[in-house]
Design an enzyme around this catalytic site. Structure first.
Site, PDB file in Angstrom:
ATOM      1  N   ARG A   3      46.357  41.605  31.407  1.00 30.55           N
ATOM      2  CA  ARG A   3      44.935  41.936  31.243  1.00 30.55           C
ATOM      3  C   ARG A   3      44.397  41.717  29.832  1.00 30.55           C
ATOM      4  O   ARG A   3      43.419  41.023  29.646  1.00 30.55           O
ATOM      5  CB  ARG A   3      44.681  43.402  31.645  1.00 30.55           C
ATOM      6  CG  ARG A   3      44.851  43.648  33.126  1.00 30.55           C
ATOM      7  CD  ARG A   3      44.214  44.937  33.565  1.00 30.55           C
ATOM      8  NE  ARG A   3      42.768  44.891  33.510  1.00 30.55           N
ATOM      9  CZ  ARG A   3      41.979  45.881  33.919  1.00 30.55           C
ATOM     10  NH1 ARG A   3      42.500  46.982  34.399  1.00 30.55           N
ATOM     11  NH2 ARG A   3      40.671  45.779  33.850  1.00 30.55           N
ATOM     12  N   HIS A  18      41.060  38.153  40.688  1.00 30.78           N
ATOM     13  CA  HIS A  18      41.016  39.212  39.666  1.00 30.78           C
ATOM     14  C   HIS A  18      40.408  40.496  40.238  1.00 30.78           C
ATOM     15  O   HIS A  18      39.209  40.755  40.081  1.00 30.78           O
ATOM     16  CB  HIS A  18      40.192  38.734  38.469  1.00 30.78           C
ATOM     17  CG  HIS A  18      40.393  39.556  37.223  1.00 30.78           C
ATOM     18  ND1 HIS A  18      41.536  39.469  36.449  1.00 30.78           N
ATOM     19  CD2 HIS A  18      39.605  40.471  36.609  1.00 30.78           C
ATOM     20  CE1 HIS A  18      41.437  40.287  35.426  1.00 30.78           C
ATOM     21  NE2 HIS A  18      40.277  40.909  35.495  1.00 30.78           N
ATOM     22  N   TYR A  45      20.709  37.296  38.191  1.00 32.10           N
ATOM     23  CA  TYR A  45      19.633  36.495  37.617  1.00 32.10           C
ATOM     24  C   TYR A  45      20.135  35.263  36.862  1.00 32.10           C
ATOM     25  O   TYR A  45      19.401  34.300  36.721  1.00 32.10           O
ATOM     26  CB  TYR A  45      18.798  37.344  36.643  1.00 32.10           C
ATOM     27  CG  TYR A  45      18.142  38.544  37.295  1.00 32.10           C
ATOM     28  CD1 TYR A  45      17.263  38.388  38.356  1.00 32.10           C
ATOM     29  CD2 TYR A  45      18.407  39.836  36.845  1.00 32.10           C
ATOM     30  CE1 TYR A  45      16.658  39.483  38.955  1.00 32.10           C
ATOM     31  CE2 TYR A  45      17.817  40.948  37.435  1.00 32.10           C
ATOM     32  CZ  TYR A  45      16.935  40.768  38.489  1.00 32.10           C
ATOM     33  OH  TYR A  45      16.345  41.839  39.080  1.00 32.10           O
TER      34      TYR A  45
END
Length: 746
Positions: A30, A76, A120
């Site tokens: 990670r 993931h 967006y």
């Protein structure tokens, strides 16, 4: 419940094993980048998912939400915010020297404004990412491993052709360790890698002829050049970075200090913090040179303008900014990365060596695979060329065979049983055929148009090209110099296409020295009203408003503007305040709460006395507590540098009732809650250190406590009003300290 299914184990051993497993999972899977591709798992998976979705640099943008959702579902499973945050950072050219993702929409800015929601924004791969990071994924150059639920395959590392760990840097916090690597200039890193390739014994100092130091995307100036060699040798250290400052002279004669580049650590909300720090310097009178400050930054770049007074020393003011704000900051270097499956702090040479080994590894796999494909192609081409020479015989075999297998057996093994031939000579020739399996399949699948003369010529030319490729690939695989040249050529092409000029200046700068202007010492008067609002005014202003000032203020005394104020509290604390920190102005100005300019906390303690440090130095200070502990302390003991110290030692549940600097008063009177008064000479109070407990002033009843303290002169009669009665304190009987006193009833 079946006891055989219960596993008994030592708790501490299980906790230790579980925590180590968790820590290693965070470290490896990670938080830390792999030194080979310079990517954390979330970054690698996001880029690979975009590659799989076909979101290339020359194709339309796709919604970020689609990329995030696909990455989370396939590779993931750690939450969409971590994936989107990684995607956002890879688009930001002010955080990354080489952005890997091309963002369309609001992806945040250098001043700390966050990106728009993922629904967006849109994104696609940058061209450099597609070419240098993902270009050889289809050539089986890296290992693929199962994803979290073993339904997909993902690359264990991307076949990155440049030292991305250095170029883009990295920051991450794992368990018990963290990585922090500054970004570097792509062209310089490639030159250093080529030098490392030519000389295995090259030193870090020699590599620094190519890599001058970090190259932050925000520019700035690295001021400790001499420390860089040690940092690059060990992989750890501190880099000092300053912003770039220019001076602009106005027609009026004023000078504007313009900040055009900021230190890399100032990215984000620290720009707003810098502006507020400059404002604080003005408010606290650290500088009086600033007349205005404005942030005129835009898409074109950083531009923070600070307007100075006409007679200001601009150089000295900039040194103040370096000393008191984050215009000069420190970047902590800890070049920690995953190398050979384990976290390791690496120096510059070790990082380049690891990347070089990786380049040779992926090049070896690439050209082995390409060679195998060319050898297969060569085998098929030679079979087709040979078939064209005996095409009439092959057509006869095909027409005389019952099925494909019979024809194939004849082509490969020369078996002619069951095949009808036009002549005995044809059968004899067929028995001599010995095509390979691949050649036989190619012949059987060959279309008739391939027999056209031009097609045969093209086949022969294709075979010549294939042979040339085979010779080239074999040369690359057999000779390290040839493979090295191929890698150098690729590096040169990336340098030519994507390198840019260095932005960060590397130098040895002198430490910033700020000379404070000499302050002219003047007399002022400290005023604090009953609400705790404090201010200072000019002595002449006080004299003109003396009656109103004395009536409205709880504490009034003269002091020097260069001195300090001492504030004693009921909890036995001494808080010191510089007079310069107290607002100075007009008589009717409100002032500021004393809490705001000191460590005093009005909710936990009460102000007993406020006086100037100058007055204390000339006097002794009497302390009286609620439990009747008294002592004298030399005022010089309170000349301390700390903002808060203990002014006296208190017993349990005790508090300070009175603090009085004395010079001429002769006697002291203690008054208790139950109405007992004890008057005795001040000479009976012993002098103690400030951290002493003191001695008992009077004997108290079980629930009684000292409530008021009076200091009187024997020659001046002092009256007080107690429960409606006028009492002359001078007429009280003078007794000894530690007496019970006289009770006065209502």
């Amino acid at each position: 419940m079946d006891d055989s299914r219960i596993i008994k184990t030592e708790y501490s051993e299980e906790m230790q094993k579980s925590f180590i497993d968790y820590a290693m999972s965070v470290i490896i899977a990670r938080a830390l980048p792999d030194v080979r591709d310079g990517l954390k798992p979330v970054q690698r998976r996001t880029l690979y998912d975009m590659y799989e979705l076909g979101i290339r640099y020359d194709r339309p943008y796709r919604k970020s939400a689609r990329i995030v959702g696909d990455t989370m579902g396939k590779y993931h499973p750690h939450g969409d915010s971590s994936i989107y945050d990684a995607l956002v950072v890879m688009t930001q050219d002010f955080k990354r020297g080489l952005p890997l993702v091309d963002g369309h929409g609001n992806f945040g800015n250098i001043e700390g404004d966050g990106a728009a929601a993922m629904r967006y924004t849109e994104a696609r791969l940058q061209r450099v990412t597609q070419e240098a990071f993902l270009g050889d994924l289809d050539k089986d150059v890296v290992d693929f491993v199962p994803n979290f639920d073993e339904t997909e395959k993902e690359p264990s590392v991307l076949p990155v052709k440049i030292p991305n760990f250095l170029v883009n840097g990295s920051e991450g916090i794992a368990v018990g360790m963290a990585t922090s690597t500054p970004p570097h200039n792509l062209g310089e890193v490639i030159d250093a890698m080529k030098a490392c390739m030519q000389n295995d014994a090259i030193t870090t100092g020699e590599l620094m002829r190519y890599i001058k130091g970090p190259d932050f995307p925000t520019g700035g100036i690295v001021t400790n050049k001499d420390d860089l060699l040690q940092i690059y040798e060990t992989g750890t250290g501190k880099i000092k970075v300053r912003g770039k400052v220019e001076f602009e002279k106005q027609k009026s004669g004023k000078i504007n200090v313009v900040i055009t580049e900021i230190p890399y650590p100032m990215i984000g909300m620290n720009i707003a913090k810098f502006l507020s720090d400059v404002a604080a310097l003005v408010e606290t009178k650290k500088t009086v040179d600033v007349t205005d400050i404005s942030n005129q930054s835009s898409k074109e770049g950083i531009r923070i303008v600070i307007e100075l007074r006409k007679d200001a020393d601009a150089e000295n003011f900039v040194n103040l900014l370096y000393k008191k704000t984050r215009l000069e900051d420190t970047f902590g270097v800890n070049m920690l990365a995953i190398c050979d499956g384990r976290p390791e702090i690496m120096g510059l040479k070790e990082v380049l060596k690891a990347n070089l080994d990786f380049q040779f590894q992926i090049a070896t796999r690439k050209y082995n695979n390409l060679l195998a494909k060319e050898l297969d192609r060569k085998e098929v081409q030679e079979g087709l060329i040979k078939a064209c020479n005996v095409i009439d015989l092959i057509i006869e075999i095909l027409r005389g065979s019952r099925d494909r297998n019979m024809a194939k057996a004849c082509l490969v093994e020369g078996k002619t049983a069951g095949i009808k031939f036009k002549s005995r000579e044809s059968r004899i020739m067929a028995e001599q055929l010995a095509f390979t399996e691949k050649q036989a399949n190619a012949i059987l699948e060959m279309r008739l148009y391939k027999l056209i003369g031009l097609e045969i010529e093209a086949l022969i030319k294709e075979h010549d090209d294939t042979m040339a490729n085979i010779y080239r690939y074999e040369d690359i695989l057999e000779r390290r110099d040839s493979m090295a040249q191929v890698i150098v050529n690729e590096l040169d092409s990336y340098k030519k296409a994507y390198a840019r000029k260095r932005r960060t200046v590397i130098e040895n700068a002198r430490e910033a020295v700020y000379k404070e202007k000499e302050i002219e010492e003047t007399d002022v008067v400290f005023l604090m009203d009953r609400f705790g609002y404090a201010k200072t005014v000019d002595l002449a202003v006080y004299e003109r408003n003396k009656e109103a000032a004395d009536a409205e203020s709880r504490f009034v005394f003269p002091c020097k503007n260069t001195g300090k104020i001492c504030l004693f509290t009921s909890s036995g604390q001494l808080h010191t305040i510089k007079v310069m920190d107290i607002p100075y102005g007009r008589f009717r100005d409100k002032g500021v709460p004393i809490d705001n300019i000191s460590n005093y906390n009005s909710e936990k303690e009460e102000i007993i006395c406020i006086t100037s440090q100058t007055e204390l130095n000339l006097r002794q200070v009497v302390f009286v507590t609620a439990q009747s502990m008294v002592k004298l302390v030399n005022g010089g003991e309170f000349d301390v540098s700390k903002r808060t110290v203990a002014a006296t030692k208190l017993g349990e549940d005790d508090s300070v009732v009175s603090v009085m600097p004395i010079l001429e008063r002769n006697s002291i009177v203690l008054q208790t809650k139950e109405g007992y008064f004890l008057k005795f000479p001040l000479e009976e109070i012993p002098e103690k250190k400030k951290n002493a407990l003191g001695v008992r002033g009077m004997k108290l009843g079980v629930r009684d406590a000292v409530e008021q303290v009076y200091y009187i002169q024997n020659t001046v009669e002092t009256f007080i009003e107690y429960k409606g009665k006028q009492i002359s304190l001078n007429k009280l009987k003078t007794a000894k300290r530690d007496g019970k006193g006289t009770r006065i009833k209502a």
